[in-house]
Motif scaffolding. Structure first.
Motif, PDB file in Angstrom:
ATOM      1  N   THR A  39       0.825  -1.218   0.000  1.00 53.59           N
ATOM      2  CA  THR A  39       0.000   0.000   0.000  1.00 53.59           C
ATOM      3  C   THR A  39       0.853   1.261   0.000  1.00 53.59           C
ATOM      4  OG1 THR A  39      -1.762  -1.169   1.192  1.00 53.59           O
ATOM      5  CG2 THR A  39      -1.791   1.239   1.255  1.00 53.59           C
ATOM      6  N   VAL A  40       1.860   1.321   0.901  1.00 56.01           N
ATOM      7  CA  VAL A  40       2.668   2.546   1.005  1.00 56.01           C
ATOM      8  C   VAL A  40       3.516   2.751  -0.249  1.00 56.01           C
ATOM      9  CG1 VAL A  40       2.690   2.523   3.521  1.00 56.01           C
ATOM     10  CG2 VAL A  40       4.502   1.340   2.270  1.00 56.01           C
ATOM     11  N   VAL A  41       3.919   1.644  -0.910  1.00 56.50           N
ATOM     12  CA  VAL A  41       4.673   1.790  -2.165  1.00 56.50           C
ATOM     13  C   VAL A  41       3.771   2.326  -3.261  1.00 56.50           C
ATOM     14  CG1 VAL A  41       5.816   0.490  -3.998  1.00 56.50           C
ATOM     15  CG2 VAL A  41       6.435   0.091  -1.619  1.00 56.50           C
ATOM     16  N   SER A  42       2.518   1.834  -3.330  1.00 53.37           N
ATOM     17  CA  SER A  42       1.584   2.327  -4.350  1.00 53.37           C
ATOM     18  C   SER A  42       1.247   3.793  -4.129  1.00 53.37           C
ATOM     19  CB  SER A  42       0.305   1.485  -4.336  1.00 53.37           C
ATOM     20  OG  SER A  42      -0.389   1.648  -3.110  1.00 53.37           O
ATOM     21  N   GLU A  43       1.262   4.227  -2.857  1.00 56.32           N
ATOM     22  CA  GLU A  43       1.005   5.637  -2.533  1.00 56.32           C
ATOM     23  C   GLU A  43       2.264   6.476  -2.626  1.00 56.32           C
ATOM     24  OE1 GLU A  43      -0.628   5.435   1.365  1.00 56.32           O
ATOM     25  OE2 GLU A  43      -2.578   4.657   0.709  1.00 56.32           O
ATOM     26  N   LYS A  44       3.363   5.847  -3.027  1.00 54.32           N
ATOM     27  CA  LYS A  44       4.656   6.501  -3.222  1.00 54.32           C
ATOM     28  C   LYS A  44       5.198   7.125  -1.941  1.00 54.32           C
ATOM     29  CE  LYS A  44       3.902   7.126  -8.068  1.00 54.32           C
ATOM     30  NZ  LYS A  44       4.106   7.896  -9.276  1.00 54.32           N
ATOM     31  N   LYS A  45       4.820   6.519  -0.816  1.00 55.47           N
ATOM     32  CA  LYS A  45       5.397   6.932   0.462  1.00 55.47           C
ATOM     33  C   LYS A  45       6.728   6.235   0.724  1.00 55.47           C
ATOM     34  CE  LYS A  45       1.004   7.971   2.775  1.00 55.47           C
ATOM     35  NZ  LYS A  45       0.146   7.652   3.951  1.00 55.47           N
ATOM     36  N   LEU A  46       6.927   5.110   0.058  1.00 56.02           N
ATOM     37  CA  LEU A  46       8.161   4.338   0.198  1.00 56.02           C
ATOM     38  C   LEU A  46       8.673   4.023  -1.191  1.00 56.02           C
ATOM     39  CD1 LEU A  46      10.186   2.769   2.017  1.00 56.02           C
ATOM     40  CD2 LEU A  46       8.688   0.789   1.775  1.00 56.02           C
ATOM     41  N   ALA A  47       9.926   4.398  -1.470  1.00 60.23           N
ATOM     42  CA  ALA A  47      10.492   4.221  -2.813  1.00 60.23           C
ATOM     43  C   ALA A  47      11.295   2.925  -2.880  1.00 60.23           C
ATOM     44  CB  ALA A  47      11.383   5.405  -3.162  1.00 60.23           C
ATOM     45  N   ILE A  48      11.163   2.239  -4.023  1.00 62.24           N
ATOM     46  CA  ILE A  48      11.984   1.054  -4.317  1.00 62.24           C
ATOM     47  C   ILE A  48      13.067   1.506  -5.286  1.00 62.24           C
ATOM     48  CG2 ILE A  48      12.014  -1.311  -5.168  1.00 62.24           C
ATOM     49  CD1 ILE A  48      10.333  -0.920  -2.680  1.00 62.24           C
ATOM     50  N   CYS A  49      14.306   1.550  -4.806  1.00 58.32           N
ATOM     51  CA  CYS A  49      15.396   2.167  -5.556  1.00 58.32           C
ATOM     52  C   CYS A  49      16.131   1.177  -6.449  1.00 58.32           C
ATOM     53  CB  CYS A  49      16.373   2.847  -4.604  1.00 58.32           C
ATOM     54  SG  CYS A  49      15.610   4.097  -3.554  1.00 58.32           S
ATOM     55  N   TYR A  50      15.390   0.357  -7.145  1.00 53.08           N
ATOM     56  CA  TYR A  50      15.998  -0.597  -8.062  1.00 53.08           C
ATOM     57  C   TYR A  50      15.276  -0.523  -9.391  1.00 53.08           C
ATOM     58  CZ  TYR A  50      17.926  -2.542  -3.768  1.00 53.08           C
ATOM     59  OH  TYR A  50      18.568  -2.693  -2.571  1.00 53.08           O
ATOM     60  N   GLU A  51      16.046  -0.729 -10.457  1.00 55.79           N
ATOM     61  CA  GLU A  51      15.457  -0.758 -11.791  1.00 55.79           C
ATOM     62  C   GLU A  51      15.073  -2.175 -12.206  1.00 55.79           C
ATOM     63  OE1 GLU A  51      18.318   1.023 -14.340  1.00 55.79           O
ATOM     64  OE2 GLU A  51      18.044   3.065 -13.520  1.00 55.79           O
ATOM     65  N   THR A  52      15.829  -3.163 -11.663  1.00 55.52           N
ATOM     66  CA  THR A  52      15.571  -4.559 -12.018  1.00 55.52           C
ATOM     67  C   THR A  52      15.624  -5.398 -10.738  1.00 55.52           C
ATOM     68  OG1 THR A  52      16.632  -4.264 -14.157  1.00 55.52           O
ATOM     69  CG2 THR A  52      16.316  -6.527 -13.407  1.00 55.52           C
ATOM     70  N   ILE A  53      14.654  -6.300 -10.610  1.00 56.59           N
ATOM     71  CA  ILE A  53      14.647  -7.230  -9.483  1.00 56.59           C
ATOM     72  C   ILE A  53      14.545  -8.638 -10.051  1.00 56.59           C
ATOM     73  CG2 ILE A  53      13.429  -7.983  -7.413  1.00 56.59           C
ATOM     74  CD1 ILE A  53      12.498  -5.131  -7.017  1.00 56.59           C
ATOM     75  N   VAL A  54      15.517  -9.481  -9.675  1.00 60.11           N
ATOM     76  CA  VAL A  54      15.588 -10.846 -10.186  1.00 60.11           C
ATOM     77  C   VAL A  54      15.279 -11.810  -9.034  1.00 60.11           C
ATOM     78  CG1 VAL A  54      17.006 -12.565 -11.358  1.00 60.11           C
ATOM     79  CG2 VAL A  54      17.367 -10.113 -11.811  1.00 60.11           C
ATOM     80  N   PHE A  55      14.273 -12.646  -9.223  1.00 60.10           N
ATOM     81  CA  PHE A  55      13.905 -13.657  -8.223  1.00 60.10           C
ATOM     82  C   PHE A  55      14.575 -14.966  -8.628  1.00 60.10           C
ATOM     83  CE2 PHE A  55      10.621 -10.457  -8.048  1.00 60.10           C
ATOM     84  CZ  PHE A  55      10.390 -10.314  -6.694  1.00 60.10           C
ATOM     85  N   VAL A  56      15.505 -15.416  -7.793  1.00 61.32           N
ATOM     86  CA  VAL A  56      16.316 -16.595  -8.099  1.00 61.32           C
ATOM     87  C   VAL A  56      15.933 -17.739  -7.163  1.00 61.32           C
ATOM     88  CG1 VAL A  56      18.650 -17.542  -8.190  1.00 61.32           C
ATOM     89  CG2 VAL A  56      18.232 -15.173  -8.881  1.00 61.32           C
ATOM     90  N   GLY A  57      15.589 -18.892  -7.747  1.00 62.20           N
ATOM     91  CA  GLY A  57      15.364 -20.088  -6.951  1.00 62.20           C
ATOM     92  C   GLY A  57      13.950 -20.267  -6.441  1.00 62.20           C
ATOM     93  N   PHE A  58      13.018 -19.405  -6.829  1.00 63.86           N
ATOM     94  CA  PHE A  58      11.632 -19.567  -6.395  1.00 63.86           C
ATOM     95  C   PHE A  58      10.948 -20.619  -7.260  1.00 63.86           C
ATOM     96  CE2 PHE A  58      12.632 -15.544  -4.521  1.00 63.86           C
ATOM     97  CZ  PHE A  58      11.808 -15.433  -3.403  1.00 63.86           C
TER      98      PHE A  58
END
Length: 897
Positions: free
Chosen positions: A160-179
């Motif tokens: 919720t807070v990320v969608s409201e831009k209260k918390l920033a995700i400072c990455y351009e790419t996120i790789v999920f390994v081993g899921f």
């Protein structure tokens, strides 16, 4: 392993994050990235670690907003809240602890699958599911009222807070390994990332690699053999190829961790178990958590707390405490405390008071422990009957442990150090955090909360990168190795059986594809995992046991097509023995089989048991009757089987002292017989109760009834004997001279009949056989030995007619007799009696009775001479080691090395 992860590490550039499903893969990737110097601070996090990091950032930001985030409940707080809710809504609270665990997992699963209560109500529900919804509704009401948050709800808040831009995700790419799979909660987060323009994708590097030679299948007898074989295979590879990384997969690693650690220590570090040993399991990294409640360092804490709950402590608790290295002066007072323990064991009392143990500690001069127990008793006397908040109890308990010197004075190993400095304080902190969730607690209630926290706390071990890795099934998914061994490939574990959650509607679990909802889902998941494991290394070995205990196992359908090579392919031709590891060199063998000789004409104590042991194993006889070596007394509550046999002998002896012959027996009515036997049994038990004060009254009552029933049934059978008899000997003692040495013999009973004397040896089991007298070496020599004295005794009223076993059994008494002449009729009447002559054993016996006696005489003379000469070879017969207590002394197990 490093090269296998390079394609993944190449993705790690600035503003790229790698997320793993577990801490183990996180640590591996971080290590490789640091070796390659990709970036200064690699952004590699396990899913749980990333959530912790984001939540910490959110807490810091919320201080600037002037907003207060909800209190995230820890495991202990959530448990206490569920207990309060369930206890308030349910009439039967006896199973609250079990329901709490089920409710917590059901609630967590609903949050991970993003399901609201309204959606659940659309499904047909059984009674348990309806109860759970009532509990959850009340719990949610309390959570909202107090501004609390479940641990599993943090991702929803972050979303919720990320969608409201209260918390920033400072990455351009996120790789999920081993899921292998993603929960709906995880997928919702990934969709949120995509909406923010962050590239997210999942990779499984293991799928791109195939094994060079194809997997190999090995079958062993049982899991222990399987683990040893895998460990020896890994040890061989580490010596031949020091640069290779080796993986071993154990599907149920959490349950098997203690056994796995023991096996790998035996193979890789056989000296690590020695006191003060500098050796450790450096080459092996065992994943999987260990439960705190099963650790000796934690067990002694619960034992110390149990000492002061107001009940008399049990003997087993004193055994653990007196032998524990984790309390004050454990090494300095080791022998004094063992002497106290031996004294307690000899008393054979189920419970022993603190005051009595203090008296013994002073008597045996274990003064440090005595002083500590006295101080602890004084300290706890002030507190244990009061009610305190959890934080006050934490102070009381910490003070108690300080008084008792926990965690001891010796150097702790890495796991013990982690428990003492980190994990145990965390458990105490968890319990302290209950202050706002429960009323002041009694001491017993505080102990219960501590035990719950200890039981639920599974510690995930994390250590340095090494050469051999032991993983659980899910942790191994996504890993890469040079060689891999996968254990436990049997049907029932691969794939796992379906296991629907009992508090959620069955149809709901199937429709939303929840874990363990159907055999088809488990099969698909297992096939995916298996495929990835086969591609995780160039060399893959797969193994399974054929049985677990008495349960026979079938191979999993996944591996039925694989070839089955010999186990020898994976073992080195020669392993270094323990002795060679100890000294670093081969040892010269010294055969020492000769003890000191006995003085001519000496009287040998031990009677027939000396001859029996010398025939079974010369070393056993020398150890028991020359060295007086004995194993520790077994710690058991109440009566031992040997005690029950001795009681039966004593009752039969007293009965025949009162009856004396068959005529008196037949004149007894059923009522008078019952009265006589009852009187004798109660008299015998009364004398024994004075010696064994710790046996519960209920057990004495059961033993009394057992003896009465056995003896009455035996006397009823003896009434049917057709020949009259007089009991002329009860526990009759005789002296027999063999090879110039005197042996004292004793026979249970001697009957005088018109056909001759009969010698009887009471048995309370059916294991003794007449064939034992003709085996090589002889077993059960007591009756043949006594027959030699009877045959030459001038006091015998009649010639020997035979001897045998009087088997007093619950399923029915019977005689097994060997007669001296084929035509003799002992008149035993009807029943399952067995009467044999020498002709029956003609292939092993002499032709006539005098010759057989002469053969036995020569055998016993030779055996006695060997004993007198001090012969002490470790040459056990087939059954000699079964109940022998001298195995640590003769070390026969090392013969295989």
């Amino acid at each position: 392993m490093k090269s296998a992860y390079l394609p993944i590490i190449d993705l790690l550039v600035e503003k790229t994050l790698i997320v793993t499903p577990n801490l183990r893969l996180q640590d591996c990737l971080r290590f490789v990235s640091q070796e390659q110097e990709v970036v200064e601070e690699p952004a590699i996090y396990a899913w749980s670690s990333w959530c912790d990091l984001l939540w910490n950032e959110l807490e810091i930001l919320s201080l600037g907003w002037g907003e207060e985030l909800p209190l995230v409940l820890n495991n202990a707080q959530e448990q206490a809240l569920w207990e309060t809710v369930i206890g308030g809504l349910e009439e039967d609270v006896s199973k609250t602890s079990t329901l709490v665990k089920l409710a917590m997992t059901a609630n967590r699963r609903l949050h991970e699958w993003q399901l609201a209560i309204e959606e659940i109500k659309n499904y047909p529900m059984q009674y348990d599911a309806e109860r759970f919804l009532n509990w959850q509704a009340e719990l949610v009401r309390r959570m909202q009222l107090n501004h609390w948050l479940f641990h599993c709800e943090r991702w929803d808040v972050l979303n919720t807070v990320v969608s409201e831009k209260k918390l920033a995700i400072c990455y351009e790419t996120i790789v999920f390994v081993g899921f292998d799979t993603f929960t709906p909660q995880q997928l919702a987060w990934i969709r949120q990332l995509l909406e923010l323009g962050i590239t997210s994708y999942s990779i499984f590097e293991a799928e791109s690699t195939n094994t060079a030679h194809g997997p190999q299948l090995i079958v062993t007898n049982e899991p222990r053999d399987e683990f040893y074989l895998a460990a020896e295979w890994a040890e061989q590879l580490t010596r031949q190829y020091p640069e290779k990384t080796i993986g071993i997969v154990v599907p149920d690693l959490t349950e098997q961790r203690a056994r796995i650690e023991q096996v790998f220590n035996d193979v890789f570090a056989p000296l690590s178990h020695l006191p003060g040993s500098p050796y450790s399991l450096r080459k092996v990294n065992i994943s999987g958590g260990f439960r705190l409640d099963g650790q000796p360092l934690v067990q002694i804490i619960t034992d110390l707390l149990t000492l002061f709950i107001g009940k008399t402590p049990e003997l087993l608790l004193w055994q653990r405490l007196l032998q524990s290295p984790f309390i004050r002066a454990s090494e300095a007072e080791q022998f004094a405390r063992l002497a106290v323990l031996n004294h307690l064991v000899e008393q054979r009392q189920a419970t022993i008071s603190v005051q009595y143990v203090l008296k013994l500690l002073d008597q045996y001069e274990a003064l440090d422990l005595s002083a500590a127990l006295k101080s602890a008793s004084y300290w706890m006397k002030e507190h244990y009957q009061k009610r305190y908040p959890p934080e006050h109890w934490a102070i009381v308990i910490s003070r108690l442990l300080l008084i008792m010197g926990w965690p001891g004075e010796r150097v702790l190993n890495s796991e013990e150090y982690q428990i003492a400095t980190k994990l145990w304080p965390e458990v105490l902190d968890e319990c302290v955090s209950l202050s706002g969730f429960c009323k002041p607690l009694t001491f017993l209630e505080m102990i219960a909360h501590l035990k719950q926290s200890l039981f639920s706390k599974v510690t995930q071990t994390r250590s340095d990168i090494t050469q051999v890795y032991v993983f659980g099934l899910l942790e191994a998914s996504g890993q890469k190795f040079d060689a891999l061994w996968v254990t436990g490939l049997y049907d029932g574990l691969w794939p796992a059986p379906a296991d629907l959650h009992p508090l959620l509607p069955a149809r709901l679990q199937v429709d939303y594809d929840m874990p363990h909802n159907s055999p088809e889902r488990e099969l698909q998941l297992t096939e995916r995992l298996f495929k990835r494991l086969l591609g995780a290394a160039e060399q893959v070995v797969i193994s399974l046991p054929t049985c677990i205990g008495e349960l026979e196992l079938r191979p999993s359908a996944l591996i039925e097509h694989l070839a089955m090579p010999s186990c020898d392919e994976y073992l080195s031709p020669r392993r270094v023995s323990f002795r060679e590891s100890l000294l670093g060199a081969s040892l010269e063998s010294l055969l020492d089989e000769q003890g000191s000789k006995l003085a001519p004409g000496a009287e040998v104590s031990g009677g027939t048991q000396v001859i029996r042991s010398q025939l079974s194993c010369p070393f056993q006889a020398y150890g028991l009757f020359r060295l007086n070596a004995r194993g520790p007394e077994p710690i058991r509550e109440g009566l031992l089987l040997s005690d029950q046999g001795t009681l039966l002998h004593a009752v039969l002896d007293r009965v025949w002292q009162r009856i004396q012959n068959s005529n008196q027996l037949k004149q007894l009515t059923d009522e008078s017989c019952h009265r006589l036997v009852t009187e004798v049994v109660r008299g015998v038990i009364g004398s024994w109760q004075k010696k064994l004060k710790g046996v519960a009254q209920t057990q004495w009552q059961l033993e009394e009834q057992r003896l009465i029933d056995l003896v009455i049934a035996w006397l009823t059978m003896e009434k049917l004997r057709e020949l009259d008899f007089d009991v002329v000997g009860i526990e009759t003692r005789r002296t027999l001279s063999l090879a110039g040495f005197s042996f004292q013999l004793r026979i249970d009973r001697v009957d005088d009949t018109e056909v001759g004397a009969l010698l009887w040896d009471y048995k309370s089991s059916d294991s003794a056989k007449m064939a034992h007298w003709f085996n090589q070496p002889m077993q059960e020599p007591q009756l043949p030995l006594y027959a030699l004295t009877q045959d030459v005794s001038s006091s015998a009223s009649r010639q020997l007619a035979g001897f045998g076993f009087a088997k007093v059994l619950a399923e029915g008494g019977k005689f097994n007799a060997l007669i001296t002449e084929k035509e003799l009729d002992l008149g035993l009447g009807v029943g399952e009696h067995s009467v044999k002559s020498l002709d029956y054993f003609k292939e092993k016996s002499a032709d006539c009775w005098p010759e057989q006696l002469q053969y036995w005489q020569e055998t016993f003379e030779r055996t006695a001479a060997n004993f007198g000469q001090g012969q002490a070879q470790v040459l056990p017969s087939e059954q000699a080691c079964q109940y022998c207590e001298l195995k640590p002394l003769c070390r026969i197990q090392e013969r295989s090395q």
